[in-house]
Design a protein around this motif. Structure first.
Motif, PDB file in Angstrom:
ATOM      1  N   ASP A  58     -69.543 -13.178  36.951  1.00  0.00           N
ATOM      2  CA  ASP A  58     -69.750 -13.427  35.531  1.00  0.00           C
ATOM      3  C   ASP A  58     -68.881 -12.482  34.689  1.00  0.00           C
ATOM      4  OD1 ASP A  58     -71.185 -14.744  33.333  1.00  0.00           O
ATOM      5  OD2 ASP A  58     -72.062 -12.748  33.028  1.00  0.00           O
ATOM      6  N   GLU A  59     -68.849 -11.216  35.072  1.00  0.00           N
ATOM      7  CA  GLU A  59     -68.019 -10.251  34.351  1.00  0.00           C
ATOM      8  C   GLU A  59     -66.537 -10.592  34.483  1.00  0.00           C
ATOM      9  OE1 GLU A  59     -69.023  -6.304  35.560  1.00  0.00           O
ATOM     10  OE2 GLU A  59     -71.082  -6.493  34.841  1.00  0.00           O
ATOM     11  N   HIS A  60     -66.139 -11.046  35.663  1.00  0.00           N
ATOM     12  CA  HIS A  60     -64.742 -11.422  35.878  1.00  0.00           C
ATOM     13  C   HIS A  60     -64.367 -12.607  34.981  1.00  0.00           C
ATOM     14  CE1 HIS A  60     -60.921 -11.994  37.854  1.00  0.00           C
ATOM     15  NE2 HIS A  60     -61.246 -13.251  38.125  1.00  0.00           N
ATOM     16  N   LEU A  61     -65.244 -13.598  34.930  1.00  0.00           N
ATOM     17  CA  LEU A  61     -64.958 -14.765  34.095  1.00  0.00           C
ATOM     18  C   LEU A  61     -64.902 -14.385  32.619  1.00  0.00           C
ATOM     19  CD1 LEU A  61     -67.237 -17.407  35.829  1.00  0.00           C
ATOM     20  CD2 LEU A  61     -64.744 -17.309  35.898  1.00  0.00           C
ATOM     21  N   ALA A  62     -65.858 -13.575  32.171  1.00  0.00           N
ATOM     22  CA  ALA A  62     -65.929 -13.196  30.763  1.00  0.00           C
ATOM     23  C   ALA A  62     -64.813 -12.231  30.368  1.00  0.00           C
ATOM     24  CB  ALA A  62     -67.290 -12.568  30.462  1.00  0.00           C
ATOM     25  N   GLY A  63     -64.306 -11.478  31.326  1.00  0.00           N
ATOM     26  CA  GLY A  63     -63.267 -10.498  31.020  1.00  0.00           C
ATOM     27  C   GLY A  63     -61.891 -10.960  31.430  1.00  0.00           C
ATOM     28  N   CYS A  64     -61.620 -10.843  32.709  1.00  0.00           N
ATOM     29  CA  CYS A  64     -60.265 -11.111  33.234  1.00  0.00           C
ATOM     30  C   CYS A  64     -59.790 -12.536  32.963  1.00  0.00           C
ATOM     31  CB  CYS A  64     -60.226 -10.840  34.739  1.00  0.00           C
ATOM     32  SG  CYS A  64     -60.613  -9.142  35.186  1.00  0.00           S
ATOM     33  N   VAL A  65     -60.648 -13.509  33.234  1.00  0.00           N
ATOM     34  CA  VAL A  65     -60.227 -14.908  33.097  1.00  0.00           C
ATOM     35  C   VAL A  65     -60.048 -15.277  31.625  1.00  0.00           C
ATOM     36  CG1 VAL A  65     -60.837 -17.314  33.571  1.00  0.00           C
ATOM     37  CG2 VAL A  65     -61.232 -15.562  35.309  1.00  0.00           C
ATOM     38  N   VAL A  66     -60.989 -14.864  30.780  1.00  0.00           N
ATOM     39  CA  VAL A  66     -60.876 -15.169  29.353  1.00  0.00           C
ATOM     40  C   VAL A  66     -59.626 -14.511  28.764  1.00  0.00           C
ATOM     41  CG1 VAL A  66     -61.925 -14.784  27.083  1.00  0.00           C
ATOM     42  CG2 VAL A  66     -63.311 -15.655  28.968  1.00  0.00           C
ATOM     43  N   ASP A  67     -59.388 -13.257  29.107  1.00  0.00           N
ATOM     44  CA  ASP A  67     -58.191 -12.574  28.609  1.00  0.00           C
ATOM     45  C   ASP A  67     -56.919 -13.310  29.026  1.00  0.00           C
ATOM     46  OD1 ASP A  67     -59.748 -10.636  27.427  1.00  0.00           O
ATOM     47  OD2 ASP A  67     -59.391  -9.131  28.985  1.00  0.00           O
ATOM     48  N   ALA A  69     -56.652 -16.454  29.902  1.00  0.00           N
ATOM     49  CA  ALA A  69     -56.609 -17.776  29.269  1.00  0.00           C
ATOM     50  C   ALA A  69     -56.098 -17.672  27.835  1.00  0.00           C
ATOM     51  CB  ALA A  69     -57.990 -18.418  29.306  1.00  0.00           C
ATOM     52  N   GLN A  70     -56.487 -16.613  27.148  1.00  0.00           N
ATOM     53  CA  GLN A  70     -56.016 -16.432  25.770  1.00  0.00           C
ATOM     54  C   GLN A  70     -54.510 -16.195  25.726  1.00  0.00           C
ATOM     55  OE1 GLN A  70     -58.606 -13.264  24.501  1.00  0.00           O
ATOM     56  NE2 GLN A  70     -60.174 -14.686  23.741  1.00  0.00           N
ATOM     57  N   LYS A  71     -53.986 -15.539  26.746  1.00  0.00           N
ATOM     58  CA  LYS A  71     -52.540 -15.289  26.812  1.00  0.00           C
ATOM     59  C   LYS A  71     -51.785 -16.534  27.245  1.00  0.00           C
ATOM     60  CE  LYS A  71     -53.211 -10.443  27.921  1.00  0.00           C
ATOM     61  NZ  LYS A  71     -53.231  -9.438  28.983  1.00  0.00           N
ATOM     62  N   GLY A  72     -52.450 -17.356  28.081  1.00  0.00           N
ATOM     63  CA  GLY A  72     -51.840 -18.589  28.557  1.00  0.00           C
ATOM     64  C   GLY A  72     -50.815 -18.343  29.650  1.00  0.00           C
ATOM     65  N   GLY A  73     -50.146 -19.401  30.036  1.00  0.00           N
ATOM     66  CA  GLY A  73     -49.075 -19.305  31.018  1.00  0.00           C
ATOM     67  C   GLY A  73     -49.551 -19.205  32.449  1.00  0.00           C
ATOM     68  N   LYS A  79     -55.526 -16.823  37.349  1.00  0.00           N
ATOM     69  CA  LYS A  79     -56.885 -16.281  37.226  1.00  0.00           C
ATOM     70  C   LYS A  79     -57.932 -17.374  37.409  1.00  0.00           C
ATOM     71  CE  LYS A  79     -55.889 -11.987  36.393  1.00  0.00           C
ATOM     72  NZ  LYS A  79     -56.101 -10.969  37.386  1.00  0.00           N
ATOM     73  N   VAL A  80     -57.678 -18.550  36.869  1.00  0.00           N
ATOM     74  CA  VAL A  80     -58.619 -19.671  37.040  1.00  0.00           C
ATOM     75  C   VAL A  80     -58.670 -20.077  38.503  1.00  0.00           C
ATOM     76  CG1 VAL A  80     -59.042 -22.094  36.486  1.00  0.00           C
ATOM     77  CG2 VAL A  80     -58.434 -20.483  34.662  1.00  0.00           C
ATOM     78  N   ARG A  81     -57.510 -20.134  39.156  1.00  0.00           N
ATOM     79  CA  ARG A  81     -57.475 -20.490  40.580  1.00  0.00           C
ATOM     80  C   ARG A  81     -58.244 -19.463  41.410  1.00  0.00           C
ATOM     81  NH1 ARG A  81     -55.301 -18.807  44.791  1.00  0.00           N
ATOM     82  NH2 ARG A  81     -53.882 -17.359  43.786  1.00  0.00           N
ATOM     83  N   GLU A  82     -58.004 -18.175  41.140  1.00  0.00           N
ATOM     84  CA  GLU A  82     -58.722 -17.115  41.863  1.00  0.00           C
ATOM     85  C   GLU A  82     -60.227 -17.234  41.668  1.00  0.00           C
ATOM     86  OE1 GLU A  82     -55.537 -13.402  41.645  1.00  0.00           O
ATOM     87  OE2 GLU A  82     -57.209 -13.489  40.239  1.00  0.00           O
ATOM     88  N   ALA A  83     -60.649 -17.477  40.439  1.00  0.00           N
ATOM     89  CA  ALA A  83     -62.079 -17.604  40.153  1.00  0.00           C
ATOM     90  C   ALA A  83     -62.667 -18.804  40.880  1.00  0.00           C
ATOM     91  CB  ALA A  83     -62.312 -17.717  38.653  1.00  0.00           C
ATOM     92  N   SER A  84     -61.957 -19.909  40.886  1.00  0.00           N
ATOM     93  CA  SER A  84     -62.435 -21.108  41.590  1.00  0.00           C
ATOM     94  C   SER A  84     -62.587 -20.849  43.084  1.00  0.00           C
ATOM     95  CB  SER A  84     -61.472 -22.277  41.375  1.00  0.00           C
ATOM     96  OG  SER A  84     -61.478 -22.669  40.035  1.00  0.00           O
ATOM     97  N   GLU A  85     -61.616 -20.151  43.663  1.00  0.00           N
ATOM     98  CA  GLU A  85     -61.686 -19.824  45.084  1.00  0.00           C
ATOM     99  C   GLU A  85     -62.842 -18.866  45.368  1.00  0.00           C
ATOM    100  OE1 GLU A  85     -57.791 -18.388  46.084  1.00  0.00           O
ATOM    101  OE2 GLU A  85     -56.909 -20.398  46.018  1.00  0.00           O
ATOM    102  N   ALA A  86     -63.063 -17.915  44.481  1.00  0.00           N
ATOM    103  CA  ALA A  86     -64.183 -16.981  44.666  1.00  0.00           C
ATOM    104  C   ALA A  86     -65.514 -17.722  44.591  1.00  0.00           C
ATOM    105  CB  ALA A  86     -64.127 -15.876  43.610  1.00  0.00           C
TER     106      ALA A  86
END
Length: 93
Positions: A58-67, A69-73, A79-86
């Motif tokens: 949850d912390e990873h999604l709210a922090g690392c992934v959101v950050d 996603a805001q930067k894009g690219g 980060k989304v792929r890593e989260a999905s695999e986790a």
């Protein structure tokens, strides 16, 4: 900086409690405790690890992934792929 850094002490405290549960399991086996009692404690330790994992995710999604996603690219996609695999690993365990 890792997304869990703000709660690092709390996380370490939880992990030490889980470590204590595992040591307790070792003692139970050494002391030839009843199988069902050991299995009950295994279940409790497993739930504790799962709870810790979900909190960290949850912390990873709210922090690392959101950050990211805001930067894009490509970093966001990674980060989304890593989260999905986790998540997939947690579901399989």
């Amino acid at each position: 900086m890792a997304s869990y850094t703000h709660a690092k002490d709390e996380h370490l405290k939880r992990l030490r409690r889980i470590e204590g549960q595992i040591r307790g399991l070792q003692r139970m086996v050494e002391d030839d405790k009843y199988c069902i009692d050991i299995l009950t404690q295994v279940s409790a330790a497993t739930r504790a690890l799962q709870s810790f994992s979900l909190g960290l995710l949850d912390e990873h999604l709210a922090g690392c992934v959101v950050d990211a996603a805001q930067k894009g690219g490509p970093e966001a996609e990674e980060k989304v792929r890593e989260a999905s695999e986790a998540i997939a690993r947690l579901v399989r365990s």
